[in-house]
Design an enzyme around this catalytic site. Structure first.
Site, PDB file in Angstrom:
ATOM      1  N   ARG A  21       0.828  -1.204   0.000  1.00 39.91           N
ATOM      2  CA  ARG A  21       0.000   0.000   0.000  1.00 39.91           C
ATOM      3  C   ARG A  21       0.864   1.257   0.000  1.00 39.91           C
ATOM      4  O   ARG A  21       1.781   1.392   0.803  1.00 39.91           O
ATOM      5  CB  ARG A  21      -0.936  -0.005   1.210  1.00 39.91           C
ATOM      6  CG  ARG A  21      -1.847  -1.215   1.204  1.00 39.91           C
ATOM      7  CD  ARG A  21      -2.811  -1.214   2.363  1.00 39.91           C
ATOM      8  NE  ARG A  21      -3.601  -2.447   2.343  1.00 39.91           N
ATOM      9  CZ  ARG A  21      -4.773  -2.583   2.935  1.00 39.91           C
ATOM     10  NH1 ARG A  21      -5.301  -1.585   3.600  1.00 39.91           N
ATOM     11  NH2 ARG A  21      -5.427  -3.728   2.868  1.00 39.91           N
ATOM     12  N   SER A 136     -21.907 -13.915  13.575  1.00 40.68           N
ATOM     13  CA  SER A 136     -21.339 -12.840  12.774  1.00 40.68           C
ATOM     14  C   SER A 136     -21.487 -13.122  11.285  1.00 40.68           C
ATOM     15  O   SER A 136     -21.136 -14.209  10.808  1.00 40.68           O
ATOM     16  CB  SER A 136     -19.854 -12.686  13.126  1.00 40.68           C
ATOM     17  OG  SER A 136     -19.231 -11.690  12.348  1.00 40.68           O
ATOM     18  N   SER A 188     -19.100  -2.053   2.840  1.00 42.41           N
ATOM     19  CA  SER A 188     -18.351  -0.955   2.237  1.00 42.41           C
ATOM     20  C   SER A 188     -17.618  -1.304   0.956  1.00 42.41           C
ATOM     21  O   SER A 188     -17.344  -0.418   0.147  1.00 42.41           O
ATOM     22  CB  SER A 188     -17.342  -0.405   3.246  1.00 42.41           C
ATOM     23  OG  SER A 188     -16.394  -1.394   3.607  1.00 42.41           O
ATOM     24  N   HIS A 216     -21.583   2.966   7.171  1.00 42.34           N
ATOM     25  CA  HIS A 216     -21.618   3.448   5.784  1.00 42.34           C
ATOM     26  C   HIS A 216     -23.027   3.868   5.362  1.00 42.34           C
ATOM     27  O   HIS A 216     -23.281   4.047   4.167  1.00 42.34           O
ATOM     28  CB  HIS A 216     -21.080   2.374   4.839  1.00 42.34           C
ATOM     29  CG  HIS A 216     -19.612   2.149   4.991  1.00 42.34           C
ATOM     30  ND1 HIS A 216     -18.662   2.924   4.369  1.00 42.34           N
ATOM     31  CD2 HIS A 216     -18.924   1.246   5.737  1.00 42.34           C
ATOM     32  CE1 HIS A 216     -17.454   2.498   4.703  1.00 42.34           C
ATOM     33  NE2 HIS A 216     -17.590   1.489   5.525  1.00 42.34           N
ATOM     34  N   THR A 244     -20.632   5.857  12.884  1.00 43.11           N
ATOM     35  CA  THR A 244     -19.404   6.649  12.857  1.00 43.11           C
ATOM     36  C   THR A 244     -19.728   8.105  12.602  1.00 43.11           C
ATOM     37  O   THR A 244     -20.754   8.444  12.008  1.00 43.11           O
ATOM     38  CB  THR A 244     -18.446   6.138  11.772  1.00 43.11           C
ATOM     39  OG1 THR A 244     -17.211   6.856  11.861  1.00 43.11           O
ATOM     40  CG2 THR A 244     -19.021   6.358  10.378  1.00 43.11           C
ATOM     41  N   LYS A 247     -17.488   9.503   8.484  1.00 44.00           N
ATOM     42  CA  LYS A 247     -17.809   9.287   7.075  1.00 44.00           C
ATOM     43  C   LYS A 247     -18.808  10.357   6.626  1.00 44.00           C
ATOM     44  O   LYS A 247     -18.414  11.489   6.375  1.00 44.00           O
ATOM     45  CB  LYS A 247     -18.287   7.864   6.856  1.00 44.00           C
ATOM     46  CG  LYS A 247     -17.143   6.859   7.098  1.00 44.00           C
ATOM     47  CD  LYS A 247     -17.515   5.440   6.822  1.00 44.00           C
ATOM     48  CE  LYS A 247     -16.321   4.513   6.853  1.00 44.00           C
ATOM     49  NZ  LYS A 247     -15.554   4.515   8.113  1.00 44.00           N
ATOM     50  N   THR A 276      -9.121   5.627  27.355  1.00 37.98           N
ATOM     51  CA  THR A 276      -8.639   6.447  26.249  1.00 37.98           C
ATOM     52  C   THR A 276      -9.111   7.887  26.413  1.00 37.98           C
ATOM     53  O   THR A 276     -10.187   8.147  26.956  1.00 37.98           O
ATOM     54  CB  THR A 276      -9.108   5.875  24.891  1.00 37.98           C
ATOM     55  OG1 THR A 276      -8.414   6.523  23.833  1.00 37.98           O
ATOM     56  CG2 THR A 276     -10.595   6.078  24.678  1.00 37.98           C
ATOM     57  N   THR A 277      -8.318   8.822  25.940  1.00 40.63           N
ATOM     58  CA  THR A 277      -8.660  10.237  26.027  1.00 40.63           C
ATOM     59  C   THR A 277      -9.895  10.534  25.193  1.00 40.63           C
ATOM     60  O   THR A 277     -10.065  10.006  24.090  1.00 40.63           O
ATOM     61  CB  THR A 277      -7.470  11.093  25.536  1.00 40.63           C
ATOM     62  OG1 THR A 277      -6.340  10.808  26.350  1.00 40.63           O
ATOM     63  CG2 THR A 277      -7.787  12.565  25.594  1.00 40.63           C
ATOM     64  N   THR A 362      -8.035  -6.293   2.140  1.00 41.65           N
ATOM     65  CA  THR A 362      -9.326  -5.612   2.274  1.00 41.65           C
ATOM     66  C   THR A 362     -10.409  -6.354   1.512  1.00 41.65           C
ATOM     67  O   THR A 362     -11.559  -6.431   1.965  1.00 41.65           O
ATOM     68  CB  THR A 362      -9.212  -4.159   1.770  1.00 41.65           C
ATOM     69  OG1 THR A 362      -8.139  -3.513   2.470  1.00 41.65           O
ATOM     70  CG2 THR A 362     -10.494  -3.394   2.007  1.00 41.65           C
TER      71      THR A 362
END
Length: 404
Positions: A21, A136, A188, A216, A244, A247, A276-277, A362
């Site tokens: 990549r 799943s 996606s 998505h 999310t 996006k 986590t912050t 991917t």
């Protein structure tokens, strides 16, 4: 031991396969999306971005930008800590209320990314519910797979978008075991949309919890941007809706929504949340503004639909193969990693068109593709330029045309 030699050997193998990549170094130009300045030596100074997940260009919307700037002026930059230790800002609370309202849920919980929200929520639910089994979909995102793996719960894979296979798998499990059916609305890479009602009905039949990834789809589908679950009138029947802010909403962050008890459960036990912050308050304020705008504005969604439909028609007219799906994602199939990389490079260098090659891991080997995501801000001239370039390259590179 020469560790660098071990690293290099595996990197060289990746390059030989055509799956190494390379990042395009871009500088987004405020107010000019989808244009960007390129810092790559072999590309024009300005390129048109065709593969952004900022699906509606909201990352540069004046309302969103102003909300972020105003909040920086009032609150500064960082949150200052984890949510538990000084990091919960008023703007986080307002955003969680906005998200709960978006999906018609009692509560919402913010995370630093969609990846983290999936990983943290699934790992917590799977590990803390006694004898839990997570079912799943076989094409679920890596973040969901990692969350399930980390939970160490029993895992069952069901065939992609196949409610009948899900029904069989659920029927084979103990009736008293807690079950979680995990799936996505819009996938996606192929751009297909799940048969949501059938999946929900199967899960309800077996008393299973439903875990829906709408990353998505949020902002893009439904009358207020609540995703496929809102469009289909199913949000109230789904236990947990994850999404999310990075996006269609154009900012960054992830979230889950559901009952107050469930969100509090994840808040209290998820290490990915606790340690986590918190997101910067300005990011939270910008996301809130973006969500609120898209709850009432149809302009961005309607314009995007027109451009997606037009690009599909134009590709069909030129015989350029793309996966037929009902979403905004247009995968143009190359099916060869070297050619996929080569086409991407030529489009960038000679035509100022940036589209990232999508290769293994991917997508499976042999299904390499260029993934186009037309936005409401891509002009008709942009579409014409793209299709003309693809037509020329298809002939030069001897890639098979679609059969009419």
């Amino acid at each position: 031991m020469d560790f660098d030699a071990l690293f290099t050997a595996q990197l060289d193998a990746l390059k030989d396969e055509g799956n190494y990549r390379i990042f395009a170094e871009l500088e987004r130009r405020c107010g000019e999306f989808p244009r960007a300045k390129s810092h790559d030596d072999e590309a024009p100074d300005e390129v048109t971005v065709w593969c952004s997940n900022d699906y509606l260009g909201m990352g540069q919307h004046p309302v969103v930008r102003q909300a972020m700037k105003d909040t920086i002026d009032s609150c500064g930059c960082g949150a200052g800590g984890t949510r538990n230790i000084s990091g919960t800002n008023h703007h986080h609370v307002l955003l969680e209320q906005e998200l709960a309202d978006l999906h018609g849920k009692e509560s919402a919980l913010l995370f630093t990314s969609g990846y983290v929200s999936n990983w943290a929520a699934l790992s917590t639910l799977g590990s803390r519910l006694p004898d839990c089994v997570i079912l799943s979909d076989e094409l679920n995102h890596a973040s969901m797979i990692e969350g399930i793996r980390h939970s160490r719960a029993n895992k069952v894979i069901w065939k992609h978008n196949d409610p009948e296979d899900l029904d069989r798998k659920l029927a084979a499990l103990p009736a008293n075991a807690p079950k979680i059916v995990a799936f996505e609305s819009v996938y996606s890479m192929d751009g297909d949309i799940c048969p949501m009602q059938e999946i929900v009905e199967v899960a309800e039949k077996h008393g299973a919890m439903t875990y829906l990834d709408e990353v998505h789809a949020v902002g893009l589908y439904g009358p207020r941007g609540g995703g496929i679950s809102e469009r289909e009138g199913l949000a109230d029947r789904i236990t947990l809706i994850e999404g999310t802010l990075g996006k269609a909403y154009g900012v960054v962050g992830g979230y889950i929504t559901g009952s107050a008890a469930m969100c509090d459960f994840v808040r209290s036990f998820a290490s990915g949340f606790i340690f986590t912050t918190a997101l910067p308050p300005a990011v939270a304020a910008a996301a809130t503004a973006s969500i609120a705008h898209l709850k009432t504005s149809q302009i961005e969604r309607e314009r995007q639909k027109r451009q997606v439909a037009k690009l599909r028609r134009m590709l069909d007219q030129r015989g350029i193969p793309h996966l037929d799906n009902p979403s905004h994602i247009i995968p143009v199939m190359i099916k060869d990693p070297v050619k996929c990389r080569m086409l991407s490079d030529i489009l960038m260098r000679d035509y100022g068109i940036y589209v990232q090659p999508i290769n293994y891991p991917t997508v499976p080997k042999g299904t390499e593709r260029l993934r186009f995501t037309p936005s409401p801000l891509h002009t008709d001239a942009d579409l014409d330029h793209l299709v003309e370039a693809l037509t020329i390259l298809w002939k030069q590179c001897a890639i098979a045309h679609a059969v009419a």
